[in-house]
Scaffold this motif. Structure first.
Motif, PDB file in Angstrom:
ATOM      1  N   ALA A  15     -28.983-120.045  24.448  1.00  0.00           N
ATOM      2  CA  ALA A  15     -27.750-121.217  24.829  1.00  0.00           C
ATOM      3  C   ALA A  15     -28.821-122.617  24.844  1.00  0.00           C
ATOM      4  O   ALA A  15     -29.253-123.155  25.859  1.00  0.00           O
ATOM      5  CB  ALA A  15     -27.534-121.041  26.097  1.00  0.00           C
ATOM      6  N   PRO A 228     -14.598-116.890  29.026  1.00  0.00           N
ATOM      7  CA  PRO A 228     -15.690-117.806  28.913  1.00  0.00           C
ATOM      8  C   PRO A 228     -15.175-119.046  28.506  1.00  0.00           C
ATOM      9  O   PRO A 228     -15.927-120.036  28.393  1.00  0.00           O
ATOM     10  CB  PRO A 228     -16.934-117.250  28.119  1.00  0.00           C
ATOM     11  CG  PRO A 228     -16.223-116.199  27.348  1.00  0.00           C
ATOM     12  CD  PRO A 228     -14.978-115.616  28.106  1.00  0.00           C
ATOM     13  N   GLU A 229     -13.979-119.076  27.513  1.00  0.00           N
ATOM     14  CA  GLU A 229     -13.382-120.426  26.904  1.00  0.00           C
ATOM     15  C   GLU A 229     -13.254-121.392  27.897  1.00  0.00           C
ATOM     16  O   GLU A 229     -12.793-122.628  27.654  1.00  0.00           O
ATOM     17  CB  GLU A 229     -12.661-119.953  25.971  1.00  0.00           C
ATOM     18  CG  GLU A 229     -12.952-119.033  24.845  1.00  0.00           C
ATOM     19  CD  GLU A 229     -13.060-117.524  25.186  1.00  0.00           C
ATOM     20  OE1 GLU A 229     -13.354-116.717  24.590  1.00  0.00           O
ATOM     21  OE2 GLU A 229     -12.386-117.189  26.152  1.00  0.00           O
ATOM     22  N   ALA A 263     -24.083-113.574  26.146  1.00  0.00           N
ATOM     23  CA  ALA A 263     -23.492-114.383  25.190  1.00  0.00           C
ATOM     24  C   ALA A 263     -22.340-115.255  26.028  1.00  0.00           C
ATOM     25  O   ALA A 263     -22.015-116.356  25.565  1.00  0.00           O
ATOM     26  CB  ALA A 263     -22.749-113.392  24.106  1.00  0.00           C
ATOM     27  N   GLN A 264     -21.677-114.472  26.913  1.00  0.00           N
ATOM     28  CA  GLN A 264     -20.367-115.509  27.689  1.00  0.00           C
ATOM     29  C   GLN A 264     -21.162-116.271  28.571  1.00  0.00           C
ATOM     30  O   GLN A 264     -20.577-117.408  28.611  1.00  0.00           O
ATOM     31  CB  GLN A 264     -19.959-114.055  28.501  1.00  0.00           C
ATOM     32  CG  GLN A 264     -19.092-113.202  27.901  1.00  0.00           C
ATOM     33  CD  GLN A 264     -18.339-112.337  29.173  1.00  0.00           C
ATOM     34  OE1 GLN A 264     -18.869-111.819  29.800  1.00  0.00           O
ATOM     35  NE2 GLN A 264     -17.123-111.663  28.632  1.00  0.00           N
ATOM     36  N   ALA A 266     -23.831-118.236  27.691  1.00  0.00           N
ATOM     37  CA  ALA A 266     -24.167-119.191  26.761  1.00  0.00           C
ATOM     38  C   ALA A 266     -22.605-120.010  26.499  1.00  0.00           C
ATOM     39  O   ALA A 266     -22.965-121.285  26.225  1.00  0.00           O
ATOM     40  CB  ALA A 266     -24.532-118.524  25.618  1.00  0.00           C
ATOM     41  N   ARG A 267     -21.754-119.428  26.372  1.00  0.00           N
ATOM     42  CA  ARG A 267     -20.521-120.018  25.809  1.00  0.00           C
ATOM     43  C   ARG A 267     -20.131-120.910  27.184  1.00  0.00           C
ATOM     44  O   ARG A 267     -19.593-121.856  26.799  1.00  0.00           O
ATOM     45  CB  ARG A 267     -19.294-119.084  25.667  1.00  0.00           C
ATOM     46  CG  ARG A 267     -17.657-119.488  25.475  1.00  0.00           C
ATOM     47  CD  ARG A 267     -17.945-120.586  24.171  1.00  0.00           C
ATOM     48  NE  ARG A 267     -16.782-121.156  24.102  1.00  0.00           N
ATOM     49  CZ  ARG A 267     -15.616-120.950  23.225  1.00  0.00           C
ATOM     50  NH1 ARG A 267     -15.806-119.846  22.477  1.00  0.00           N
ATOM     51  NH2 ARG A 267     -14.765-121.741  23.122  1.00  0.00           N
ATOM     52  N   ALA A 271     -20.624-124.385  24.494  1.00  0.00           N
ATOM     53  CA  ALA A 271     -19.574-124.921  23.775  1.00  0.00           C
ATOM     54  C   ALA A 271     -18.280-125.271  24.623  1.00  0.00           C
ATOM     55  O   ALA A 271     -17.612-126.023  24.540  1.00  0.00           O
ATOM     56  CB  ALA A 271     -19.261-123.561  23.022  1.00  0.00           C
ATOM     57  N   THR A 272     -18.166-124.337  25.656  1.00  0.00           N
ATOM     58  CA  THR A 272     -16.849-124.619  26.452  1.00  0.00           C
ATOM     59  C   THR A 272     -17.232-125.890  27.473  1.00  0.00           C
ATOM     60  O   THR A 272     -16.147-126.635  27.437  1.00  0.00           O
ATOM     61  CB  THR A 272     -16.761-123.462  27.641  1.00  0.00           C
ATOM     62  OG1 THR A 272     -16.421-122.117  26.829  1.00  0.00           O
ATOM     63  CG2 THR A 272     -15.577-123.685  28.657  1.00  0.00           C
ATOM     64  N   GLU A 275     -16.994-129.022  24.949  1.00  0.00           N
ATOM     65  CA  GLU A 275     -15.689-129.614  24.462  1.00  0.00           C
ATOM     66  C   GLU A 275     -14.953-130.137  25.759  1.00  0.00           C
ATOM     67  O   GLU A 275     -14.339-131.106  25.518  1.00  0.00           O
ATOM     68  CB  GLU A 275     -14.898-128.452  24.008  1.00  0.00           C
ATOM     69  CG  GLU A 275     -13.726-128.515  23.243  1.00  0.00           C
ATOM     70  CD  GLU A 275     -12.637-128.876  24.013  1.00  0.00           C
ATOM     71  OE1 GLU A 275     -11.486-129.267  23.616  1.00  0.00           O
ATOM     72  OE2 GLU A 275     -12.556-128.330  24.976  1.00  0.00           O
TER      73      GLU A 275
END
Length: 285
Positions: A15, A228-229, A263-264, A266-267, A271-272, A275
């Motif tokens: 991340a 995670p988004e 991975a979740q 890191a999102r 990225a979440t 944005e």
């Protein structure tokens, strides 16, 4: 206050962008709001905060106006202007704030407006004044941040959703300490995930009670509902009124407990948050 090592439990290789979505800065001698639940006895400066970000390899931060300062956002705005690539802000505003002032705040790095309604009368967000204000936030792609106990969230969420703006819910949605994930208000929050326009902060579980298992269960349900988004993490630094329960390191480590999958995480951290908070892809000096 608990002591923690300066290293982060999160892999910066997995991340490279790590965003703290909820922190506060203030000075103890600043003018305070007339109606408040707390008055600080210490300073929490941008320099202190940035030092913690550096120590824990956190690349970006989001400063949230503390309720005890009301709509006096000047100190937060000065920090944003001094660090435009690294910091974003969430302010408190009067709903009559017009497009001109909002545009200036947008240029300064503001990305949302907070309604800290704990201990306050609930506003009628369907009223024309509020719907107009929320429409102005939507036009800027800002979010409305709601801080209120879960039981009172449904009408607030629904009115804000009718306005079409993004919504961020503080601190797990503030489920009742005795009910945790069984709180009907928390269940209603999970149901609003289908809207696609609600985000929740995994932050300050200590404000919802001392049970770590309850926090873990709530996080699991939020992750299932929102993915995670639409979850972000926040340190809640400097942990006002709960300084004895947490420090920056323990707040960051808690995310690994709440979201075991790397991975979740890191999102959520990358990225979440990038944005939602309108952040650049990588930190700059």
């Amino acid at each position: 206050m608990p002591h923690s090592p300066p290293s982060s439990p999160l892999s910066t290789a997995a991340a490279p962008m790590v965003v703290d979505g909820h922190a506060h800065v203030f000075l103890k001698d600043m003018p305070l709001a007339g109606t408040r639940r707390y008055a600080p006895s210490h300073d929490a400066t941008p320099a202190d905060y940035l030092g913690l970000l550096d120590a824990h390899r956190v690349t970006h931060g989001v400063l949230v106006q503390p309720s005890f300062l009301g709509t006096g956002n000047d100190y937060l705005l000065a920090a944003l202007r001094a660090h435009p690539q690294r910091l974003r802000g969430v302010v408190m505003l009067d709903p009559q704030t017009d497009e001109v002032e909002l545009a200036a705040l947008n240029t300064a790095g503001v990305v949302g407006v907070r309604l800290n309604l704990v201990g306050q009368p609930l506003p009628d967000l369907d009223a024309p004044q509020w719907q107009g204000f929320l429409a102005r936030l939507k036009a800027l792609d800002w979010h409305l941040e709601l801080h209120r106990q879960a039981a009172d969230l449904p009408p607030l969420l629904d009115a804000a959703l009718r306005a079409g703006c993004r919504i961020v819910v503080d601190h797990f949605g503030r489920p009742d300490a005795g009910q945790a994930q069984a709180d009907p208000g928390f269940a209603a929050l999970l149901q609003r995930a289908a809207s696609g326009r609600v985000w929740v902060k995994l932050s300050a579980a200590y404000r919802n009670g001392p049970d770590a298992n309850a926090a873990r269960a709530c996080a699991s349900q939020l992750l299932t509902a929102f993915g995670p988004e639409r979850l972000v993490w926040g340190s809640d630094w400097p942990h006002t009124q709960h300084e004895q329960l947490a420090d920056y390191g323990t707040s960051l480590a808690a995310l690994t407990d709440w979201v075991p999958d790397a991975a979740q995480r890191a999102r959520i951290l990358g990225a979440t948050a990038a944005e939602l908070f309108h952040l650049p892809a990588f930190p700059q000096s």
